[in-house]
Write a protein that holds these residues in place. Structure first.
Motif, PDB file in Angstrom:
ATOM      1  N   SER A   1     -11.572   1.615   3.507  1.00 32.41           N
ATOM      2  CA  SER A   1     -10.594   0.703   2.950  1.00 32.41           C
ATOM      3  C   SER A   1      -9.427   0.137   3.294  1.00 32.41           C
ATOM      4  CB  SER A   1     -10.211   1.412   1.690  1.00 32.41           C
ATOM      5  OG  SER A   1      -9.176   2.425   2.174  1.00 32.41           O
ATOM      6  N   GLN A   2      -8.470   0.477   4.252  1.00 28.38           N
ATOM      7  CA  GLN A   2      -8.057  -0.246   4.911  1.00 28.38           C
ATOM      8  C   GLN A   2      -8.074  -1.242   5.723  1.00 28.38           C
ATOM      9  OE1 GLN A   2      -7.838  -0.666   8.495  1.00 28.38           O
ATOM     10  NE2 GLN A   2      -5.932  -1.443   9.028  1.00 28.38           N
TER      11      GLN A   2
ATOM     12  N   ILE B   1      -8.586  -4.071   4.167  1.00 29.14           N
ATOM     13  CA  ILE B   1      -7.456  -4.646   3.130  1.00 29.14           C
ATOM     14  C   ILE B   1      -6.225  -5.428   3.462  1.00 29.14           C
ATOM     15  CG2 ILE B   1      -6.410  -3.683   0.773  1.00 29.14           C
ATOM     16  CD1 ILE B   1      -7.771  -4.988  -1.010  1.00 29.14           C
TER      17      ILE B   1
ATOM     18  N   HIS C   1      -3.814  -7.738   2.031  1.00 28.14           N
ATOM     19  CA  HIS C   1      -2.515  -7.578   2.397  1.00 28.14           C
ATOM     20  C   HIS C   1      -1.392  -8.329   2.247  1.00 28.14           C
ATOM     21  CE1 HIS C   1      -0.215  -5.055  -0.728  1.00 28.14           C
ATOM     22  NE2 HIS C   1       0.756  -4.041   0.384  1.00 28.14           N
TER      23      HIS C   1
ATOM     24  N   THR D   1      -4.010  -6.859  -4.618  1.00 30.76           N
ATOM     25  CA  THR D   1      -4.269  -6.068  -3.757  1.00 30.76           C
ATOM     26  C   THR D   1      -3.733  -5.227  -3.029  1.00 30.76           C
ATOM     27  OG1 THR D   1      -2.540  -8.056  -2.028  1.00 30.76           O
ATOM     28  CG2 THR D   1      -5.244  -8.562  -1.748  1.00 30.76           C
TER      29      THR D   1
ATOM     30  N   TRP E   1      -6.048  -1.570  -3.269  1.00 24.13           N
ATOM     31  CA  TRP E   1      -5.927  -0.095  -1.985  1.00 24.13           C
ATOM     32  C   TRP E   1      -4.947   1.113  -1.927  1.00 24.13           C
ATOM     33  CZ3 TRP E   1      -2.584  -1.755   3.287  1.00 24.13           C
ATOM     34  CH2 TRP E   1      -3.075  -0.886   4.226  1.00 24.13           C
TER      35      TRP E   1
END
Lengths: 247, 227, 245
Positions: free
Chosen positions: A56-57, A59, A63, A113, A117
């Motif tokens: 998931s990092q 993004i 971001h 975003t 996150w």
């Protein structure tokens, strides 16, 4: 009636304003290329984050560049505000308007975003984390810019007030960020920390490519929007003149 | 015609007017008192410890109260067309800003001198007499920021179509950082949590906020009061 | 009280190519005129012609869009402070604080202008304008005529060299008109005047020059000395759109 003749000629010449739009697409091509490269790098070159965030990092690579672009857009409005107050040149007012508009748009994307996150990282859509909170307050702040513009009718006065407000608002944003830290400690994932060489080279490269792409995208949008505002002003001007000729 | 003489002439005029009509003092004071009553019914039920909320309650009340007063501070100039008379005078525009800020500050302080003891009576359990100088310092620094930024924005919104709507929209988001610092510093005093570290940071922050916006107003006020 | 550096040769008011736009609306489209010291210029024209805008630029309340404007030897844009000291304005609105007394209003303005003999000057003016008996009454309680009289006191309080009058006779009762005319006649010799008015008779009676402004331009300018009937004909000739007289 040579005056109206001259007006019609100037109307014809303003079609040239349309041609100025053509500068923007080139920037969009470069921006697209850089953003696509950033995307590829982020997913296939940069490693999966070693901490708990894992995939998931990814993004992060959007971001952060979006947040960067938002701040650049607000600083464009800040500089345009100073230039307007020094020159009373309405072109700077137009630039300031475009800067705030795009800054606000990008800030909303930052929050979007950020929330995605946040949901992945902490399991909640919203957390009162300093950076996210700062962007929320910045959104409210710059939304006021448009309320201000809509409530002042006289053009020069509107431009002056808008410039003053854009300057003050820009000064306020870092102060707000500082103040939000008076709240209990934040949850923001720290990927890049000052003083620690930190991020892996591959991550940094991917990030920088995305930042470059986002900056180019912003530049293209500023150009496009600026040209559109220009045309809008010219149309209003022509309408006025038509009314006058008709009388 | 020194700037100091003009400063006191404007301040004196505004205060004379206010003391004669008591428009702002009375309505803001009533607003503040009513807010406290509403807070009681909103938050305080049997045995609830409100200490942690006191700073926030106090500053939300003062902020909105100040907003009422700020809206009025240029209303008289504008409604009666007196602004032209003021602008005709050979006076530095910054002097007008400083005098108006001082007038707003004095009115806010006059209300707080009564409202803070009442607030203490209603909501604060600890006797904080020993820390009173700290509280006074927090209040003065926060008031200065509220009045300086508020006066600048009231000047801008005075010339807009719906000034009483515009002022809060511009003012509240800008004042958020000051509100956060003043709130946590005040809570710390009321809770007896006056270890110097955190509180000092907040006090320095408040002073810096005041300084930044005084400078910003100094640089932009000519344009704000404009033509 | 004349500045030593200022010779008598220089006109008291010099306006050259003055333009002013509000947003897209061009209110003044190149206005030029001069007025010698001690002159009295009466400005006529239909509503919306830009007469009041000219006065407000002379008073530094509006910045000139382009062109140059000098009052009492100082550029209004570059050097507004001496202009403000030199100018007194009587406008539509009295520029008085209704919740203050007559005395408090005058005292406020005297302090703002740094009038040295404040108390004596206020006494003198209140007396001259027949307001001494209302000295400690708030202006809110004054009639329109009394307010206008006090507005005159306010405008001349700091002994301005240049007086700008925007329809000063409007809304005055006959007694106030007499007082105003008497005062104007008294200070006529050593002051410079610009008066905007619809009142052809009054304008011609006082003026040394007359000017007609129409649609942001000077349509006619001449030394005074015409009679009212002849001037009305001139006015109609130079102002195409509806007669606002």
């Amino acid at each position: 009636m040579e005056a109206s003749q001259a007006r019609l000629e100037s109307a014809a010449s303003s079609a040239a304003g349309g041609r100025r739009l053509l500068g923007a697409p080139a920037l969009f091509v470069y921006a697209g290329a850089a953003l696509a490269a950033g995307l590829l790098l982020a997913f296939w070159y940069a490693p999966i984050d070693a901490s708990s965030m894992g995939f998931s990092q990814k993004i992060f690579f959007y971001h952060v560049p979006i947040a960067w672009a938002a701040l650049v857009a607000f600083s464009v409005a800040f500089v345009a505000g100073i230039l307007y107050l020094r020159s009373s040149d309405l072109r700077y007012d137009r630039l300031g308007l475009v800067g705030v508009r795009l800054g606000l748009l990008f800030s909303l994307l930052v929050m979007g975003t950020g929330m995605i996150w946040g949901k992945a990282a902490w399991g909640a859509w919203w957390a009162w984390e300093p950076r996210l909170t700062t962007f929320l307050i910045a959104c409210l702040l710059y939304a006021g810019y448009f309320v201000l513009r809509s409530m002042v009718d006289e053009e020069a006065r509107r431009a002056t007030y808008a410039a003053v407000f854009a300057i003050i608002a820009f000064v306020d944003v870092p102060i707000t960020f500082f103040a939000t830290r008076f709240l209990p400690e934040g949850l923001h994932p720290v990927v890049l920390r000052a003083g620690d060489a930190g991020m892996e080279g591959s991550m940094l490269l991917s990030l920088l490519v995305s930042v470059l792409g986002m900056t180019l995208l912003l530049a293209g949008l500023i150009r496009l929007e600026y040209a559109a505002e220009r045309l809008r002003d010219e149309i209003a001007d022509l309408k006025d003149r038509l009314g006058e000729v008709g009388r | 015609m020194s700037a100091a003489a003009q400063f006191s002439a404007i301040l004196r005029k505004d205060l004379t007017r206010e003391l004669r009509t008591r428009e702002v003092l009375v309505s803001v004071f009533l607003f503040v008192m009513l807010s406290l009553v509403i807070f009681h019914y909103a938050f305080a039920s049997e045995g609830n410890d409100l200490t942690f909320f006191t700073g926030g309650m106090l500053w939300v009340t003062f902020l909105f109260g100040a907003l009422l007063g700020l809206n009025r501070s240029f209303a008289q100039e504008k409604d009666e067309g007196c602004l032209d008379g003021l602008l005709l005078c050979p006076v530095d525009r910054v002097t007008i800003f400083l005098a108006k800020t001082a007038a707003n500050l004095l009115l806010l302080l006059a209300i707080q001198v009564v409202a803070v003891p009442v607030f203490t009576l209603f909501f604060v359990e600890r006797s904080y007499l020993g820390d009173l100088p700290l509280l006074v310092l927090v209040v003065l620094l926060a008031d200065l920021g509220i009045c300086a930024l508020g006066t600048l924005l009231a000047t801008i919104s005075m010339n807009s179509r719906a000034r009483d709507l515009l002022l809060p929209v511009l003012f509240l988001p800008l004042i958020v950082p000051l509100l956060i610092a003043a709130t946590s510093a005040t809570t710390a005093v009321f809770a007896g949590d006056t270890g110097l570290g955190d509180l000092t940071v907040r006090l320095v922050f408040l002073a810096a906020f005041d300084a930044v916006f005084l400078v910003a107003a100094y640089g932009t006020y000519d344009f704000a009061i404009g033509e | 009280m004349a500045d030593p550096d200022q010779g008598h040769s220089r006109p008291e008011i010099e306006v050259e190519g003055l333009r002013k736009t509000f947003g897209r609306r061009e209110v003044l489209r190149g206005v030029s005129f001069q007025l010698e010291r001690g002159g009295f210029l009466a400005v006529f024209g239909p509503n919306g012609a830009g007469k009041t805008t000219i006065l407000r630029v002379l008073a530094t309340l509006l910045s000139p869009g382009s062109g140059s404007v000098r009052v009492a030897g100082h550029d209004v844009r570059e050097d507004p402070m001496p202009v403000r000291r030199a100018v007194g304005l009587i406008s539509h609105s009295p520029l008085l604080y209704p919740d203050l007394t007559a005395y408090e209003n005058l005292r406020f303005y005297a302090d703002m202008y740094g009038v040295e003999d404040r108390e004596a000057r206020i006494d003198e003016l209140l007396d001259r304008l027949e307001l001494s008996h209302r000295r400690y009454d708030v202006v809110r309680a004054f009639s329109r005529g009394m307010r206008q009289r006090l507005a005159i006191a306010r405008a001349v309080l700091h002994r301005p060299k240049v007086l700008l009058l925007d329809e000063p006779h409007e809304g005055l009762d006959p007694r106030a008109v007499d007082i105003l005319d008497g005062l104007l006649a008294e200070i006529r010799a050593d002051h410079t005047f610009v008066m905007v008015t619809h009142h052809i008779g009054k304008g011609l009676e006082l003026a040394s020059r007359v000017m007609i402004v129409d649609a942001g331009r000077v349509a006619y300018e001449h030394a005074a000395g015409v009679d009212a009937a002849a001037f009305s004909a001139v006015y109609r000739e130079h102002v195409q759109e509806g007669s606002a007289l």
